[in-house]
Write a protein that holds these residues in place. Structure first.
Motif, PDB file in Angstrom:
ATOM      1  N   THR A   1      13.877  24.146 -12.408  1.00  0.00           N
ATOM      2  CA  THR A   1      13.804  25.302 -13.332  1.00  0.00           C
ATOM      3  C   THR A   1      13.668  26.126 -13.184  1.00  0.00           C
TER       4      THR A   1
ATOM      5  N   THR B   1      11.011  28.230 -13.630  1.00  0.00           N
ATOM      6  CA  THR B   1       9.511  28.161 -12.787  1.00  0.00           C
ATOM      7  C   THR B   1       9.489  27.643 -11.475  1.00  0.00           C
ATOM      8  N   GLU B   2       9.716  26.889 -11.372  1.00  0.00           N
ATOM      9  CA  GLU B   2      10.032  26.509  -9.773  1.00  0.00           C
ATOM     10  C   GLU B   2      10.784  26.658  -9.028  1.00  0.00           C
TER      11      GLU B   2
ATOM     12  N   HIS C   1      11.271  30.537  -9.200  1.00  0.00           N
ATOM     13  CA  HIS C   1      10.366  31.240  -9.280  1.00  0.00           C
ATOM     14  C   HIS C   1       9.221  31.292  -8.012  1.00  0.00           C
ATOM     15  N   GLU C   2       8.916  29.693  -8.060  1.00  0.00           N
ATOM     16  CA  GLU C   2       7.375  30.075  -7.097  1.00  0.00           C
ATOM     17  C   GLU C   2       8.440  29.208  -6.112  1.00  0.00           C
TER      18      GLU C   2
ATOM     19  N   LYS D   1       7.044  28.913 -20.253  1.00  0.00           N
ATOM     20  CA  LYS D   1       7.106  29.341 -18.978  1.00  0.00           C
ATOM     21  C   LYS D   1       8.387  29.398 -18.307  1.00  0.00           C
ATOM     22  N   ASP D   2       9.108  28.378 -18.688  1.00  0.00           N
ATOM     23  CA  ASP D   2      10.483  28.886 -17.866  1.00  0.00           C
ATOM     24  C   ASP D   2      11.656  30.029 -18.408  1.00  0.00           C
TER      25      ASP D   2
END
Length: 329
Positions: A250, A252-253, A255-256, A326-327
């Protein structure tokens, strides 16, 4: 007394099978207008059904679309008034010559008689051409409900991009060619491709029409025309290798994990790259009709025999990247 005649049931059975075999139509290599598979329809059935107008035979006669049938006759009269040097009989004669080729473009036999089928192509073809020309010139009757009301033009435009709501593009092309008159005006006459581009410009990512954009194949119908602007002019065939599908992390994943997202200026929807922890993706404007357009483009790809399914792959990528609000952020 007549002698009793006994028939072998096996012979009768075989005869009926042979009769059915003789009536099976051959597969057409020119089929380009399909019914959307139930598997795709089950997700969002409304994305494939016209709301205002029927184009072609699949939704012809539906009660909710009958209001526009009378307006098609008005547009036919308008076109004939614009080009009085071409008689109605000539258009009908040419369409009758195209009938068989046009029928072969549909995925299933069309249960319309010859006169009905030609009338359908005549009305639908000239409705599209008049609508295109009105949009090009910005000249329309203030009484025309399509341009008088604020709501109607948008839904009609979307209806004309449905896979099941198409007529062959060569029908439009031939009708438009017939109306060409040498030295009719000093003003440059637009081509049919230019008219089509201007009408659907809001869905296209290119700033101008380019011949190489649509050189990858002959345009099959209006949805195919729009697809050609979203894809690169030359399709890259990937080499055969490991066909396993790995799920996309995703947004978010990613980006982190240190991946940076950037918007790339590109005319091609598929101009996506990942280099040095930077994922570049072209800008995509999300509007009310975006889902409908993508669902019909995907359905069109799924019904073709191409090696690659570019729009489908793009949708898979976006579906993998975006799972939560959030994504999206």
């Amino acid at each position: 007394m007549l002698p009793f005649k006994w028939e072998n049931p096996d012979i009768t059975f075989l005869t009926s099978i042979r009769e059915k075999l003789e009536t099976v139509p051959p597969l057409s290599s020119t089929c380009s207008i399909h019914k959307v598979p139930k598997m795709l329809r089950s997700v969002n059935d409304k994305a494939y059904n016209p709301k205002v107008i029927s184009i072609g035979p699949f939704h012809r006669g539906e009660e909710s679309l009958q209001v526009m049938e009378e307006h098609k006759w008005r547009y036919l009269r308008i076109f004939l008034d614009w080009y009085p040097q071409i008689k109605l009989e000539h258009y009908v004669e040419v369409l009758r010559g195209l009938e068989e080729s046009a029928r072969q473009c549909y995925v299933e036999p069309i249960k319309l008689g010859s006169y009905e089928f030609v009338e359908m192509m005549l009305l639908d073809g000239f409705f599209i051409l008049v609508l295109f020309l009105k949009m090009w010139t910005h000249e329309w009757d203030s009484r025309d409900p399509i341009f008088r009301t604020r709501w109607m033009l948008g839904p009609i435009m979307l209806d004309m991009l449905l896979l099941e709501n198409q007529i062959p593009f060569f029908v439009l092309k031939r009708l438009f060619q017939l109306s060409e008159v040498p030295n009719q005006d000093d003003e440059r006459r637009p081509s049919l491709l230019e008219l089509t581009y201007v009408f659907f410009r809001k869905f296209l990512k290119r700033d101008e029409i380019l011949d190489q954009t649509i050189s990858r194949s002959e345009v099959k119908h209006l949805l195919d025309f729009v697809q050609s602007f979203l894809l690169p002019s030359s399709i890259m065939v990937l080499p055969h290798g490991d066909t396993r599908y790995d799920f996309t992390p995703t947004a978010t994943e990613l980006h982190e994990a240190g991946v940076e997202f950037k918007v790339v200026k590109s005319n091609c929807l598929l101009d996506i790259s990942f280099r040095n922890r930077v994922l570049e993706i072209p800008f995509l404007k999300i509007e009310d009709g975006t889902e409908l357009l993508f669902r019909n483009l995907i359905a069109w790809e799924q019904c073709q025999t191409l090696l690659n399914c570019e729009i489908t792959s793009y949708a898979y990528l976006m579906d993998g990247l975006i799972k939560t609000p959030k994504d999206v952020d």
